[in-house]
Scaffold this motif. Sequence first.
Motif, short mmCIF file in Angstrom:
data_model
loop_
_atom_site.label_atom_id
_atom_site.label_comp_id
_atom_site.label_asym_id
_atom_site.label_seq_id
_atom_site.Cartn_x
_atom_site.Cartn_y
_atom_site.Cartn_z
N ALA A 9 7.68 52.45 -53.91
CA ALA A 9 8.52 53.62 -54.23
C ALA A 9 9.83 53.61 -53.46
O ALA A 9 10.59 54.57 -53.53
N ASP A 10 10.10 52.54 -52.71
CA ASP A 10 11.40 52.40 -52.04
C ASP A 10 12.32 51.66 -53.00
O ASP A 10 12.36 50.42 -53.03
N LEU A 11 13.05 52.42 -53.78
CA LEU A 11 13.92 51.83 -54.81
C LEU A 11 15.39 51.85 -54.40
O LEU A 11 16.27 51.55 -55.21
N ASN B 225 10.88 43.55 -53.57
CA ASN B 225 10.51 42.14 -53.38
C ASN B 225 9.79 41.93 -52.05
O ASN B 225 8.83 41.15 -51.96
N GLN B 226 10.28 42.62 -51.01
CA GLN B 226 9.64 42.48 -49.70
C GLN B 226 8.20 42.97 -49.75
O GLN B 226 7.29 42.32 -49.22
N LEU B 227 7.97 44.10 -50.40
CA LEU B 227 6.61 44.64 -50.49
C LEU B 227 5.72 43.70 -51.31
O LEU B 227 4.53 43.55 -51.01
N GLN B 228 6.29 43.06 -52.34
CA GLN B 228 5.51 42.11 -53.14
C GLN B 228 5.07 40.92 -52.29
O GLN B 228 3.93 40.46 -52.38
N VAL B 229 5.98 40.44 -51.43
CA VAL B 229 5.65 39.32 -50.55
C VAL B 229 4.57 39.73 -49.54
O VAL B 229 3.59 39.00 -49.31
N GLY C 254 18.31 50.42 -56.33
CA GLY C 254 19.02 51.57 -56.89
C GLY C 254 18.60 51.94 -58.29
O GLY C 254 19.10 52.92 -58.85
N VAL C 255 17.66 51.19 -58.88
CA VAL C 255 17.22 51.45 -60.25
C VAL C 255 15.82 52.05 -60.23
O VAL C 255 14.91 51.53 -59.58
N GLY C 256 15.63 53.17 -60.95
CA GLY C 256 14.31 53.77 -61.07
C GLY C 256 14.18 55.10 -60.34
O GLY C 256 14.99 55.43 -59.46
N ASP C 257 13.16 55.87 -60.74
CA ASP C 257 12.88 57.17 -60.14
C ASP C 257 11.66 57.05 -59.20
O ASP C 257 10.54 56.85 -59.67
N PRO C 258 11.87 57.15 -57.88
CA PRO C 258 10.75 56.96 -56.94
C PRO C 258 9.64 58.00 -57.09
O PRO C 258 8.48 57.69 -56.85
N ILE D 273 1.69 54.55 -50.47
CA ILE D 273 3.02 54.71 -51.07
C ILE D 273 4.09 54.39 -50.05
O ILE D 273 4.22 55.08 -49.03
N ASP D 274 4.87 53.33 -50.32
CA ASP D 274 5.97 52.92 -49.43
C ASP D 274 7.24 53.60 -49.92
O ASP D 274 7.80 53.22 -50.95
N THR D 275 7.71 54.60 -49.18
CA THR D 275 8.88 55.37 -49.60
C THR D 275 10.16 54.83 -48.96
O THR D 275 10.12 54.01 -48.04
N ALA D 276 11.29 55.31 -49.44
CA ALA D 276 12.59 54.86 -48.95
C ALA D 276 12.93 55.51 -47.62
O ALA D 276 12.48 56.61 -47.32
N GLY D 277 13.73 54.81 -46.83
CA GLY D 277 14.24 55.36 -45.58
C GLY D 277 15.76 55.36 -45.60
O GLY D 277 16.38 54.91 -46.55
N ARG D 278 16.35 55.88 -44.55
CA ARG D 278 17.81 55.87 -44.40
C ARG D 278 18.12 55.40 -42.99
O ARG D 278 17.25 55.35 -42.12
N LEU D 279 19.37 55.10 -42.75
CA LEU D 279 19.77 54.71 -41.41
C LEU D 279 19.77 55.90 -40.47
O LEU D 279 19.75 55.75 -39.26
N GLY D 280 19.80 57.10 -41.03
CA GLY D 280 19.73 58.32 -40.24
C GLY D 280 19.12 59.43 -41.07
O GLY D 280 18.97 59.30 -42.29
#
Length: 516
Positions: free
Chosen positions: A138-140, A147-151, A168-172, A193-200
């Motif tokens: 879910a980190d889109l 790809n990293q999660l697939q590996v 940047g493609v898709g609805d998490p 569920i691996d969600t997206a993060g931010r730098l802050g």
Amino acid sequence: MATFGTLSDRLTETFRNLRTKGKLSAADVDGTVREIRRALLDADVALVVVKDFTAKVRERALGDEVSKALNPAQQVVQIVNEELVQILGGAQRRLEFAKTPPTVIMLAGLQGSGKTTFAGKLAKQLEKDGHTPLLVAADLQRPNAVNQLQVVAEQAGATIYAPEPGNGVGDPVKVSRDGVEHARRQQHDVVIIDTAGRLGVDAELMKQASDIRKATNPDEVLFVIDAMIGQDAVNTAKAFQEGVDFTGVVLSKLDGDARGGAALSVASVTGRPIIFASTGEGLDDLEPFYPDRMASRILDLGDILTLIEQAQQAFDEEEAQKVAEKFATDQFTLEDFLGQLQQMKKMGSMKKMLGMLPGMGQMKQQLEDFDEKEIDRTEAIIRSMTPGERQNPKVLNGSRRVRIAKGSGMTVTDVNQLVQRFDQAAKMMKTVARGGTPNIPGMGAMPGMGRPGASSKRGKKGKSQGASRSGNPAKRAAENAGLPSGPATGSGFGLGGQKAPTEADMAEIQKLFGKN
């Protein structure tokens, strides 16, 4: 543990000075508390946590439990240990699974905190425990996160649900919701569920994480935090608690060389337990977090329970019983020794295992100098022998040793040293198996078991000479009672037990597996 190295050194030095005092005054306690406060602040522990911790330690140290103790300094160390356990969360907490599968575990945290790697580690550990986890990508947002999660999933041998390419493609939120439904249809009992993060921390990140939580209704929300980020750990944890309200904490990168204040701050400030600690980059480098064991490591008191658990996982019980019988009957061969080395390698890094022993924090340089590759070289030498040579090393004459050295890429001296070490180890273990006391070079006699090799005649002779002739009444009474007259020694800072390993001990451990 490298992250707490500086803090452990400072606390060790503080308690070492305290042990020289027979009775503690209020000034001694205040001085000790002051040094503890400085050590914690230097380790980037949050100020509010430091104030609360030192106030409790001071209050207890000035109370009756210390003033009436036989060993006040030892009692202070015990108080610090107990209070450390409390700020680390108190009791250990495990993952809570849903009564009706699948159990949904959502991961949250800043970018770069180690969420994706932790997802693979957790999936691998759950599979070992008999579960069938599904990783949901879910980190889109982050480039190549899918790809990293697939590996990572492939390395962990886990199934992954990744319908969108990411970048940047898709609805998490939709991917997370569909992932849970997919797990239910395919009968996976755990969803990660691996969600997206931010730098802050930002509003967009919190809204997305909050929407995923509402859509999937997870049983566990684990906040993954980098143990190396220092004072900012508290602010980040508070922001995620207000925005997502996590149920547990995962500390990543505990094998780093940062000061580690995050671990001592997050659980206390947020009131949420630390559930896992990530101690390396490998998928097996994940440990359940035990507050009492972590406190012992910080205070250089060792972590014997974790060491035992790792040994139980790596060693086969039936095989160990057979080896013990061979020790007792003098049938232990180089073939058996090779098998033991291979099982030892399954436990992981020898440096990490030795670091769990009490007092090893005082021998950092010796641990750093320990060469892990020596076990591989030893294995190469044994594998270059014929089955007959492994069964009976006494047939190894000069020409055979030259052949073995060439075959293993080592020298004849290395082969000679291995055979000599093997003979010493076999004799020592034979003595132990028969209930005797081994005389380990560099370590002296085993405390409380008499001198190794002392004959019964010598014992009778000593008995006939009567009591000790010491002129000191206290010494004489101690000697007559069979007690040591010198100052008491203990593991770490005097909590009882054996002496901490010496440089000679480390040299002997190194010699067992490699060169001098």
